[in-house]
Design an enzyme around this catalytic site. Structure first.
Site, PDB file in Angstrom:
ATOM      1  N   SER A 123       0.700  -1.040  -0.084  1.00 12.96           N
ATOM      2  CA  SER A 123      -0.260   0.119   0.067  1.00 12.96           C
ATOM      3  C   SER A 123       1.143   1.155  -0.320  1.00 12.96           C
ATOM      4  O   SER A 123       1.977   1.364   0.762  1.00 12.96           O
ATOM      5  CB  SER A 123      -0.962   0.594   1.107  1.00 12.96           C
ATOM      6  OG  SER A 123      -1.356   1.710   0.792  1.00 12.96           O
ATOM      7  N   GLN A 144       0.331  -0.897  -4.412  1.00 11.71           N
ATOM      8  CA  GLN A 144      -0.510  -0.104  -4.657  1.00 11.71           C
ATOM      9  C   GLN A 144      -0.221   2.106  -4.710  1.00 11.71           C
ATOM     10  O   GLN A 144      -0.336   1.834  -3.868  1.00 11.71           O
ATOM     11  CB  GLN A 144      -1.218  -0.414  -3.762  1.00 11.71           C
ATOM     12  CG  GLN A 144      -2.696   0.570  -4.102  1.00 11.71           C
ATOM     13  CD  GLN A 144      -2.927   1.870  -3.076  1.00 11.71           C
ATOM     14  OE1 GLN A 144      -2.321   1.548  -2.116  1.00 11.71           O
ATOM     15  NE2 GLN A 144      -3.981   2.707  -3.221  1.00 11.71           N
ATOM     16  N   TYR A 146      -2.575   5.544  -4.848  1.00 10.99           N
ATOM     17  CA  TYR A 146      -2.956   6.514  -4.424  1.00 10.99           C
ATOM     18  C   TYR A 146      -2.300   7.603  -4.979  1.00 10.99           C
ATOM     19  O   TYR A 146      -0.675   8.222  -5.020  1.00 10.99           O
ATOM     20  CB  TYR A 146      -3.506   7.062  -2.688  1.00 10.99           C
ATOM     21  CG  TYR A 146      -3.966   5.999  -1.948  1.00 10.99           C
ATOM     22  CD1 TYR A 146      -5.228   6.082  -2.773  1.00 10.99           C
ATOM     23  CD2 TYR A 146      -3.611   5.681  -1.045  1.00 10.99           C
ATOM     24  CE1 TYR A 146      -6.299   5.417  -1.999  1.00 10.99           C
ATOM     25  CE2 TYR A 146      -4.241   4.191  -0.377  1.00 10.99           C
ATOM     26  CZ  TYR A 146      -5.853   4.278  -1.149  1.00 10.99           C
ATOM     27  OH  TYR A 146      -6.947   3.092  -0.385  1.00 10.99           O
ATOM     28  N   THR A 172      -6.066   2.886  -6.872  1.00 15.59           N
ATOM     29  CA  THR A 172      -6.994   2.642  -6.607  1.00 15.59           C
ATOM     30  C   THR A 172      -7.791   3.720  -6.796  1.00 15.59           C
ATOM     31  O   THR A 172      -7.372   5.368  -6.580  1.00 15.59           O
ATOM     32  CB  THR A 172      -7.416   2.459  -4.706  1.00 15.59           C
ATOM     33  OG1 THR A 172      -6.026   1.487  -4.596  1.00 15.59           O
ATOM     34  CG2 THR A 172      -8.186   2.261  -3.703  1.00 15.59           C
ATOM     35  N   LYS A 247      -7.853  -0.735  -8.739  1.00 12.17           N
ATOM     36  CA  LYS A 247      -8.892  -0.984  -8.072  1.00 12.17           C
ATOM     37  C   LYS A 247      -9.794  -0.703  -7.548  1.00 12.17           C
ATOM     38  O   LYS A 247     -10.070   1.233  -8.087  1.00 12.17           O
ATOM     39  CB  LYS A 247      -8.162  -1.332  -6.837  1.00 12.17           C
ATOM     40  CG  LYS A 247      -8.489  -2.236  -5.643  1.00 12.17           C
ATOM     41  CD  LYS A 247      -7.452  -2.688  -4.511  1.00 12.17           C
ATOM     42  CE  LYS A 247      -7.627  -2.913  -3.296  1.00 12.17           C
ATOM     43  NZ  LYS A 247      -9.091  -1.995  -3.160  1.00 12.17           N
ATOM     44  N   SER A 269     -13.807  -5.037  -6.219  1.00 15.45           N
ATOM     45  CA  SER A 269     -13.481  -4.357  -5.794  1.00 15.45           C
ATOM     46  C   SER A 269     -14.286  -2.928  -4.248  1.00 15.45           C
ATOM     47  O   SER A 269     -14.629  -2.239  -5.605  1.00 15.45           O
ATOM     48  CB  SER A 269     -12.271  -4.021  -4.760  1.00 15.45           C
ATOM     49  OG  SER A 269     -11.530  -2.932  -3.910  1.00 15.45           O
ATOM     50  N   HIS A 271     -13.375  -1.791  -1.735  1.00 18.64           N
ATOM     51  CA  HIS A 271     -12.204  -0.861  -0.348  1.00 18.64           C
ATOM     52  C   HIS A 271     -12.970  -1.720   0.342  1.00 18.64           C
ATOM     53  O   HIS A 271     -13.083  -1.273   1.837  1.00 18.64           O
ATOM     54  CB  HIS A 271     -13.283   0.288  -1.024  1.00 18.64           C
ATOM     55  CG  HIS A 271     -11.699   0.921  -0.611  1.00 18.64           C
ATOM     56  ND1 HIS A 271     -10.184   0.945  -1.114  1.00 18.64           N
ATOM     57  CD2 HIS A 271     -10.761   1.673   1.034  1.00 18.64           C
ATOM     58  CE1 HIS A 271      -9.572   1.815  -0.725  1.00 18.64           C
ATOM     59  NE2 HIS A 271      -9.604   1.800   0.511  1.00 18.64           N
ATOM     60  N   ARG A 274     -15.199  -0.366   3.240  1.00 23.95           N
ATOM     61  CA  ARG A 274     -14.791   1.207   3.583  1.00 23.95           C
ATOM     62  C   ARG A 274     -14.692   2.779   2.800  1.00 23.95           C
ATOM     63  O   ARG A 274     -14.074   3.334   3.041  1.00 23.95           O
ATOM     64  CB  ARG A 274     -13.272   0.911   3.978  1.00 23.95           C
ATOM     65  CG  ARG A 274     -12.989   0.420   4.910  1.00 23.95           C
ATOM     66  CD  ARG A 274     -10.774   0.177   5.281  1.00 23.95           C
ATOM     67  NE  ARG A 274     -11.403  -0.999   6.452  1.00 23.95           N
ATOM     68  CZ  ARG A 274     -10.718  -0.351   7.287  1.00 23.95           C
ATOM     69  NH1 ARG A 274     -12.257   0.433   8.044  1.00 23.95           N
ATOM     70  NH2 ARG A 274     -11.178  -0.952   8.590  1.00 23.95           N
ATOM     71  N   GLY A 303     -12.847  -9.058  -1.578  1.00 18.29           N
ATOM     72  CA  GLY A 303     -13.725  -8.329  -0.544  1.00 18.29           C
ATOM     73  C   GLY A 303     -14.029  -9.590  -0.206  1.00 18.29           C
ATOM     74  O   GLY A 303     -15.420 -10.083  -0.722  1.00 18.29           O
ATOM     75  N   ILE A 305     -13.326 -12.621   1.703  1.00 14.02           N
ATOM     76  CA  ILE A 305     -12.357 -13.417   1.665  1.00 14.02           C
ATOM     77  C   ILE A 305     -12.338 -14.545   3.169  1.00 14.02           C
ATOM     78  O   ILE A 305     -11.563 -13.735   3.749  1.00 14.02           O
ATOM     79  CB  ILE A 305     -11.399 -13.728   0.934  1.00 14.02           C
ATOM     80  CG1 ILE A 305     -11.432 -13.416  -0.540  1.00 14.02           C
ATOM     81  CG2 ILE A 305      -9.962 -15.572   0.989  1.00 14.02           C
ATOM     82  CD1 ILE A 305     -12.440 -14.885  -1.058  1.00 14.02           C
ATOM     83  N   ARG A 306     -12.542 -15.146   3.804  1.00 17.46           N
ATOM     84  CA  ARG A 306     -12.593 -15.827   4.928  1.00 17.46           C
ATOM     85  C   ARG A 306     -11.931 -17.319   4.900  1.00 17.46           C
ATOM     86  O   ARG A 306     -11.832 -18.285   5.526  1.00 17.46           O
ATOM     87  CB  ARG A 306     -13.402 -15.538   5.617  1.00 17.46           C
ATOM     88  CG  ARG A 306     -13.967 -14.490   6.058  1.00 17.46           C
ATOM     89  CD  ARG A 306     -12.706 -13.587   6.895  1.00 17.46           C
ATOM     90  NE  ARG A 306     -13.188 -12.101   7.113  1.00 17.46           N
ATOM     91  CZ  ARG A 306     -13.748 -10.815   6.077  1.00 17.46           C
ATOM     92  NH1 ARG A 306     -12.520 -11.472   5.159  1.00 17.46           N
ATOM     93  NH2 ARG A 306     -13.224 -10.018   6.635  1.00 17.46           N
ATOM     94  N   GLY A 325      -7.764  -9.351   2.517  1.00 14.85           N
ATOM     95  CA  GLY A 325      -7.012  -8.143   3.437  1.00 14.85           C
ATOM     96  C   GLY A 325      -7.106  -8.517   4.876  1.00 14.85           C
ATOM     97  O   GLY A 325      -5.848  -8.361   4.676  1.00 14.85           O
ATOM     98  N   ARG A 326      -8.511  -8.046   5.875  1.00 18.26           N
ATOM     99  CA  ARG A 326      -8.106  -8.222   6.772  1.00 18.26           C
ATOM    100  C   ARG A 326      -7.866  -9.338   7.385  1.00 18.26           C
ATOM    101  O   ARG A 326      -7.182  -9.219   8.178  1.00 18.26           O
ATOM    102  CB  ARG A 326     -10.076  -8.254   7.610  1.00 18.26           C
ATOM    103  CG  ARG A 326     -10.573  -5.975   7.126  1.00 18.26           C
ATOM    104  CD  ARG A 326     -12.256  -6.877   7.624  1.00 18.26           C
ATOM    105  NE  ARG A 326     -12.672  -5.562   7.388  1.00 18.26           N
ATOM    106  CZ  ARG A 326     -13.196  -4.936   6.253  1.00 18.26           C
ATOM    107  NH1 ARG A 326     -13.464  -5.326   5.421  1.00 18.26           N
ATOM    108  NH2 ARG A 326     -13.834  -3.883   6.508  1.00 18.26           N
TER     109      ARG A 326
END
Length: 374
Positions: A123, A144, A146, A172, A247, A269, A271, A274, A303, A305-306, A325-326
């Site tokens: 990021s 990534q 910005y 993004t 993205k 995505s 985000h 967010r 977005g 995925i677990r 991500g998380r």
């Protein structure tokens, strides 16, 4: 549910906790290793948190058909994504400020990415420099971006990423405005002092806000005055020697226009919930975007995925690979690089189990025929 008070979070462990049985267990266990406000900030999205849970719920709308008598003994998880080939379709999404989860921040994540042959997308808002991350992340690394408040600063980031050996730029475009999550605000979250954007320290302060007329909007004439446009994207592509991905794509018309503009690939995505609260779940729009851009155009999915079964469903609905991500921050908080590597290993093995029982020996064999809408 609000995270219970956790005034003294546990330090990251040097071994995998015995409680971990699947990749998603890291999300549950991370409560012990993060201060309550930090956990709520990472868990939440924006506003009233409608979209972030919708990303998770969308996977429950699909079931996977088991298939019989298929020979998958020569199976593998290799995928081609644009110009790159990966040993599996599980990439690490760009997530800001890894020092929220671990004192060493992105350096630990980079070690895990290298060990697991995973592409780490670093990021712009990393809490370690992109050069330090690159030295540890292995050969499969993307950056990534910005857009910055002036083009000189953006060009400096591009030049640094190219010099550090990143293989693609992921810009993004859906986060010009990020509304704070009510969950995080109510938990009292404040960004810790150690969480600074290490790559932007030389960028200088942003330009002063203009003086507004009484009828002027602080959104339209304020925050959005520097938001990127099609002209900015064209300029970026003309000035990058690396493939440029976009993205934050949710609408098929945007996907089609980006393909026509020569963008190397897109990331479907929202985000992580967010940005626009109330946006559709990423998985819900993935099939329409794949149908619009055609079978050969590179698509990544981000977005919710677990599990490895989630990865399977995203591939079946049109993705070439997925971004996680998380989960990487949860695993990072629990056991540092070892935790992130273990989380990726679990996801990959869960994917392999799903593929085997669904009769798919390779990701190329996974298609919509493998799914039933629940």
């Amino acid at each position: 549910m609000t995270n219970p008070a956790n005034p003294v979070p546990l330090a990251p462990l040097a071994a995998i906790p015995s409680e971990i049985r699947c990749a998603q267990d890291y999300e549950v266990l991370a409560r012990r290793f993060m201060a309550a406000p930090t956990y709520e900030y990472i868990l939440g999205g924006s506003g009233r948190d409608q979209t972030a849970p919708a990303n998770l719920d969308a996977f429950g709308q699909w079931s996977v058909y088991p298939r019989l008598l298929r020979d998958v003994s020569a199976g593998n998880t290799r995928v081609a994504v644009g110009a790159d080939t990966f040993s599996h379709p599980i990439l690490l999404a760009p997530v800001a400020f890894h020092k929220l989860a671990h004192p060493a921040g992105e350096l630990e994540t980079a070690r895990a990415a290298h060990a697991m042959q995973t592409c780490m997308v670093t990021s712009t808002l990393a809490s370690c420099t992109l050069e330090d991350i690159a030295r540890l992340a292995g050969p499969q690394r993307w950056f990534q971006l910005y857009f910055q408040h002036d083009r000189v600063a953006t060009l400096e980031l591009l030049a640094r990423a190219e010099a550090a050996g990143y293989r693609a730029i992921v810009v993004t475009l859906d986060a010009s405005i990020q509304v704070a999550s009510l969950r995080a605000l109510r938990a009292g979250f404040q960004m810790p002092a150690e969480c600074v954007a290490a790559n932007l320290t030389s960028d200088g302060p942003p330009p002063a806000a203009p003086a507004f007329e009484p009828e002027a909007s602080r959104i339209f004439q304020g925050v959005m005055r520097a938001a990127p446009t099609w002209r900015d994207l064209e300029w970026l592509m003309a000035n990058s020697s690396l493939p440029v991905w976009v993205k934050g794509v949710l609408h098929p018309d945007d996907a089609l226009a980006l393909r026509a503009a020569g963008v190397a690939g897109i990331v479907v995505s929202n985000h992580g919930g967010r940005s626009l609260d109330g946006a559709p779940a990423s998985l819900a729009v993935l099939p329409a975007i794949r149908d619009t851009v055609g079978a050969q155009y590179p698509l990544l999915f981000d977005g919710g995925i677990r599990s490895g079964t989630d990865v399977f469903k995203a591939l079946a609905l049109g993705a070439n690979a997925v971004l996680v991500g998380r989960l990487q921050l949860y695993a990072l908080s629990v056991a540092g690089a070892l935790g992130v590597a273990h989380m990726i290993k679990l996801l990959r093995e869960e994917l392999e189990v799903c593929m085997a029982l669904a009769g798919c020996a390779t990701p190329a064999e996974i298609d919509r025929g493998a799914l039933l809408r629940a």
